[in-house]
Design a protein around this motif. Structure first.
Motif, PDB file in Angstrom:
ATOM      1  N   GLU A 155       0.826  -1.209   0.000  1.00  0.00           N
ATOM      2  CA  GLU A 155       0.000   0.000   0.000  1.00  0.00           C
ATOM      3  C   GLU A 155       0.860   1.259   0.000  1.00  0.00           C
ATOM      4  O   GLU A 155       0.542   2.248  -0.669  1.00  0.00           O
ATOM      5  CB  GLU A 155      -0.919   0.005   1.223  1.00  0.00           C
ATOM      6  CG  GLU A 155      -2.034  -1.004   1.161  1.00  0.00           C
ATOM      7  CD  GLU A 155      -2.876  -0.973   2.429  1.00  0.00           C
ATOM      8  OE1 GLU A 155      -3.927  -0.305   2.433  1.00  0.00           O
ATOM      9  OE2 GLU A 155      -2.452  -1.608   3.418  1.00  0.00           O
ATOM     10  N   LEU A 156       1.949   1.211   0.732  1.00  0.00           N
ATOM     11  CA  LEU A 156       2.842   2.374   0.747  1.00  0.00           C
ATOM     12  C   LEU A 156       3.476   2.582  -0.618  1.00  0.00           C
ATOM     13  O   LEU A 156       3.649   3.723  -1.072  1.00  0.00           O
ATOM     14  CB  LEU A 156       3.925   2.185   1.815  1.00  0.00           C
ATOM     15  CG  LEU A 156       3.462   2.312   3.259  1.00  0.00           C
ATOM     16  CD1 LEU A 156       4.588   1.968   4.233  1.00  0.00           C
ATOM     17  CD2 LEU A 156       2.968   3.731   3.557  1.00  0.00           C
ATOM     18  N   VAL A 157       3.816   1.493  -1.299  1.00  0.00           N
ATOM     19  CA  VAL A 157       4.392   1.609  -2.641  1.00  0.00           C
ATOM     20  C   VAL A 157       3.381   2.242  -3.591  1.00  0.00           C
ATOM     21  O   VAL A 157       3.718   3.115  -4.396  1.00  0.00           O
ATOM     22  CB  VAL A 157       4.830   0.226  -3.162  1.00  0.00           C
ATOM     23  CG1 VAL A 157       5.228   0.314  -4.640  1.00  0.00           C
ATOM     24  CG2 VAL A 157       6.000  -0.318  -2.330  1.00  0.00           C
ATOM     25  N   ASP A 158       2.124   1.812  -3.471  1.00  0.00           N
ATOM     26  CA  ASP A 158       1.078   2.361  -4.343  1.00  0.00           C
ATOM     27  C   ASP A 158       0.915   3.868  -4.144  1.00  0.00           C
ATOM     28  O   ASP A 158       0.536   4.584  -5.072  1.00  0.00           O
ATOM     29  CB  ASP A 158      -0.252   1.671  -4.067  1.00  0.00           C
ATOM     30  CG  ASP A 158      -0.279   0.239  -4.594  1.00  0.00           C
ATOM     31  OD1 ASP A 158       0.575  -0.076  -5.452  1.00  0.00           O
ATOM     32  OD2 ASP A 158      -1.127  -0.541  -4.135  1.00  0.00           O
ATOM     33  N   ARG A 159       1.229   4.339  -2.951  1.00  0.00           N
ATOM     34  CA  ARG A 159       1.007   5.753  -2.635  1.00  0.00           C
ATOM     35  C   ARG A 159       2.242   6.626  -2.868  1.00  0.00           C
ATOM     36  O   ARG A 159       2.154   7.844  -2.766  1.00  0.00           O
ATOM     37  CB  ARG A 159       0.588   5.898  -1.167  1.00  0.00           C
ATOM     38  CG  ARG A 159      -0.702   5.199  -0.806  1.00  0.00           C
ATOM     39  CD  ARG A 159      -0.996   5.366   0.671  1.00  0.00           C
ATOM     40  NE  ARG A 159      -2.188   4.644   1.091  1.00  0.00           N
ATOM     41  CZ  ARG A 159      -2.695   4.703   2.330  1.00  0.00           C
ATOM     42  NH1 ARG A 159      -2.095   5.452   3.238  1.00  0.00           N
ATOM     43  NH2 ARG A 159      -3.775   4.012   2.638  1.00  0.00           N
ATOM     44  N   ASP A 160       3.386   6.023  -3.139  1.00  0.00           N
ATOM     45  CA  ASP A 160       4.622   6.796  -3.153  1.00  0.00           C
ATOM     46  C   ASP A 160       5.393   6.581  -4.457  1.00  0.00           C
ATOM     47  O   ASP A 160       5.831   5.460  -4.744  1.00  0.00           O
ATOM     48  CB  ASP A 160       5.495   6.406  -1.957  1.00  0.00           C
ATOM     49  CG  ASP A 160       6.730   7.259  -1.814  1.00  0.00           C
ATOM     50  OD1 ASP A 160       6.584   8.434  -1.412  1.00  0.00           O
ATOM     51  OD2 ASP A 160       7.830   6.769  -2.123  1.00  0.00           O
ATOM     52  N   GLU A 161       5.596   7.649  -5.217  1.00  0.00           N
ATOM     53  CA  GLU A 161       6.281   7.552  -6.509  1.00  0.00           C
ATOM     54  C   GLU A 161       7.743   7.160  -6.330  1.00  0.00           C
ATOM     55  O   GLU A 161       8.311   6.453  -7.165  1.00  0.00           O
ATOM     56  CB  GLU A 161       6.172   8.883  -7.250  1.00  0.00           C
ATOM     57  CG  GLU A 161       4.757   9.224  -7.690  1.00  0.00           C
ATOM     58  CD  GLU A 161       4.700  10.523  -8.470  1.00  0.00           C
ATOM     59  OE1 GLU A 161       5.763  11.178  -8.589  1.00  0.00           O
ATOM     60  OE2 GLU A 161       3.616  10.883  -8.959  1.00  0.00           O
ATOM     61  N   GLN A 162       8.382   7.608  -5.250  1.00  0.00           N
ATOM     62  CA  GLN A 162       9.790   7.291  -5.030  1.00  0.00           C
ATOM     63  C   GLN A 162       9.978   5.788  -4.824  1.00  0.00           C
ATOM     64  O   GLN A 162      10.919   5.184  -5.352  1.00  0.00           O
ATOM     65  CB  GLN A 162      10.319   8.058  -3.826  1.00  0.00           C
ATOM     66  CG  GLN A 162      11.819   7.924  -3.620  1.00  0.00           C
ATOM     67  CD  GLN A 162      12.335   8.839  -2.510  1.00  0.00           C
ATOM     68  OE1 GLN A 162      11.699   9.852  -2.210  1.00  0.00           O
ATOM     69  NE2 GLN A 162      13.461   8.493  -1.931  1.00  0.00           N
ATOM     70  N   LEU A 163       9.083   5.184  -4.083  1.00  0.00           N
ATOM     71  CA  LEU A 163       9.157   3.741  -3.884  1.00  0.00           C
ATOM     72  C   LEU A 163       8.903   2.992  -5.189  1.00  0.00           C
ATOM     73  O   LEU A 163       9.570   1.977  -5.487  1.00  0.00           O
ATOM     74  CB  LEU A 163       8.142   3.305  -2.819  1.00  0.00           C
ATOM     75  CG  LEU A 163       8.502   3.567  -1.364  1.00  0.00           C
ATOM     76  CD1 LEU A 163       7.357   3.146  -0.453  1.00  0.00           C
ATOM     77  CD2 LEU A 163       9.788   2.841  -0.965  1.00  0.00           C
ATOM     78  N   GLN A 164       7.977   3.490  -5.978  1.00  0.00           N
ATOM     79  CA  GLN A 164       7.676   2.842  -7.254  1.00  0.00           C
ATOM     80  C   GLN A 164       8.884   2.884  -8.174  1.00  0.00           C
ATOM     81  O   GLN A 164       9.216   1.898  -8.870  1.00  0.00           O
ATOM     82  CB  GLN A 164       6.476   3.539  -7.908  1.00  0.00           C
ATOM     83  CG  GLN A 164       5.175   3.363  -7.129  1.00  0.00           C
ATOM     84  CD  GLN A 164       4.066   4.282  -7.618  1.00  0.00           C
ATOM     85  OE1 GLN A 164       4.114   4.780  -8.751  1.00  0.00           O
ATOM     86  NE2 GLN A 164       3.073   4.528  -6.771  1.00  0.00           N
ATOM     87  N   ALA A 165       9.576   4.036  -8.172  1.00  0.00           N
ATOM     88  CA  ALA A 165      10.762   4.174  -9.027  1.00  0.00           C
ATOM     89  C   ALA A 165      11.868   3.228  -8.562  1.00  0.00           C
ATOM     90  O   ALA A 165      12.543   2.579  -9.378  1.00  0.00           O
ATOM     91  CB  ALA A 165      11.241   5.626  -8.998  1.00  0.00           C
ATOM     92  N   LEU A 166      12.059   3.146  -7.252  1.00  0.00           N
ATOM     93  CA  LEU A 166      13.093   2.254  -6.722  1.00  0.00           C
ATOM     94  C   LEU A 166      12.769   0.802  -7.040  1.00  0.00           C
ATOM     95  O   LEU A 166      13.654   0.003  -7.397  1.00  0.00           O
ATOM     96  CB  LEU A 166      13.226   2.448  -5.213  1.00  0.00           C
ATOM     97  CG  LEU A 166      13.947   3.715  -4.763  1.00  0.00           C
ATOM     98  CD1 LEU A 166      13.754   3.931  -3.262  1.00  0.00           C
ATOM     99  CD2 LEU A 166      15.438   3.628  -5.090  1.00  0.00           C
ATOM    100  N   GLU A 167      11.523   0.449  -6.924  1.00  0.00           N
ATOM    101  CA  GLU A 167      11.113  -0.923  -7.201  1.00  0.00           C
ATOM    102  C   GLU A 167      11.395  -1.289  -8.655  1.00  0.00           C
ATOM    103  O   GLU A 167      11.856  -2.403  -8.960  1.00  0.00           O
ATOM    104  CB  GLU A 167       9.623  -1.076  -6.895  1.00  0.00           C
ATOM    105  CG  GLU A 167       9.141  -2.513  -6.836  1.00  0.00           C
ATOM    106  CD  GLU A 167       7.709  -2.603  -6.329  1.00  0.00           C
ATOM    107  OE1 GLU A 167       7.472  -3.323  -5.348  1.00  0.00           O
ATOM    108  OE2 GLU A 167       6.828  -1.938  -6.919  1.00  0.00           O
TER     109      GLU A 167
END
Length: 302
Positions: A155-167
């Motif tokens: 859920e945090l990944v879905d809400r955060d662009e920085q996490l999405q980019a890192l993933e």
């Protein structure tokens, strides 16, 4: 407080000791708390180790005590806990009978008999009067905000662009680079979780500050102090992640307003409020008998 007066009021850490390290107290009074009281008032209860409790009164101030000839010390932690709980119970009962007490820490002992207690009350009348007046009709409350179903990493990944980019980068990276990126990913998750807790704590504290006299933030994990040990007992063993813990000093007339604020928070899906009190003001009572002067207790402080 002058040194000779302070020397009469002993805690286990600074009392004179015999050769075996045990403080020497031939005749003393174990002190639970101070209350407003009139001559002849009594408290029908038993204290630490089953000792009969009495109220020694001088000029409207009562010291809740029992006679003792030594400190309470044991290597048996179960025994120590029984003593601590009994100490707490006597202070609670004194609060119910006489109004807000000024509690003392476990094993605080006044040297001398009842007349010695009266002499101490006379000598410290101004200080004690200020402490009792400052906390009159105020009680301590403990609040714990618990997230029953903590937000997931996904859920945090879905809400955060920085996490999405890192993933995305981790998926495309080689083993060494991926390891470093995963460290950044975990750090970002930790930052986001801490940010959520801080935001919620700040918001709740701000709202409570409008109704309470003082609001303090506590460590998220309770300590082993007497006050925490007893006041946090209601929350032991429950599921969920603690987002914040607060301790509140409030006038008893403001309890309903504070409860309404907490009800609003509790209405949020996934959150639970654990609320205990009223307790004697353990966190907010001035320390009496030490080297420092008691804290300023302006009754108008809000």
């Amino acid at each position: 407080m002058s040194s000779d007066r302070a020397d009469r009021l002993e805690g286990v850490d600074d009392a004179e000791t015999a050769g075996d390290g045990v403080p020497e107290i031939d005749d003393g009074r174990y002190l639970y708390c101070l209350v407003r009281a009139d001559a002849g008032d009594s408290l029908e209860t038993t204290g630490v180790d089953g000792e009969p409790v009495s109220v020694v009164v001088e000029d409207g101030i009562g010291a809740v005590v029992h006679a003792c000839d030594g400190i309470y010390d044991s290597a048996d932690l179960t025994q120590v806990r029984r003593w601590l709980v009994r100490h707490q119970t006597v202070v609670d009962e004194a609060g119910e009978a006489f109004g807000t007490p000024i509690p003392f820490q476990f094993d605080t002992i006044l040297r001398g008999d009842d007349e010695g207690v009266r002499e101490w009350l006379r000598e410290e009348a101004d200080t004690l009067e200020r402490a009792l007046s400052g906390l009159a009709n105020h009680w301590e409350y403990r609040v714990e905000v618990v997230e029953i179903d903590p937000i997931s990493d996904a859920e945090l990944v879905d809400r955060d662009e920085q996490l999405q980019a890192l993933e995305s980068k981790i998926d495309d990276a080689g083993e060494g680079t991926a390891y470093l990126l995963e460290k950044q990913f975990d750090k970002r998750l930790t930052e986001l979780r801490a940010g959520r807790r801080e935001s919620m704590t700040t918001d709740l504290k701000t709202r409570l500050d409008e109704q309470a006299r003082e609001v303090h933030t506590l460590e998220r994990s309770p300590t082993a102090s007497l006050a925490d040990d007893v006041t946090e007992a209601a929350g032991d063993g429950r599921d969920g992640e603690t987002l914040c813990r607060l301790t509140i000093l409030a006038h008893e007339d403001d309890e309903t307003a504070i409860g309404s604020i907490l009800d609003d928070v509790a209405a949020t899906d996934g959150l639970e409020i654990r609320f205990t009190g009223p307790w004697p003001p353990y966190t907010f009572a001035p320390e009496l008998g030490g080297d420092d002067e008691p804290a300023d207790l302006d009754p108008n402080q809000q």
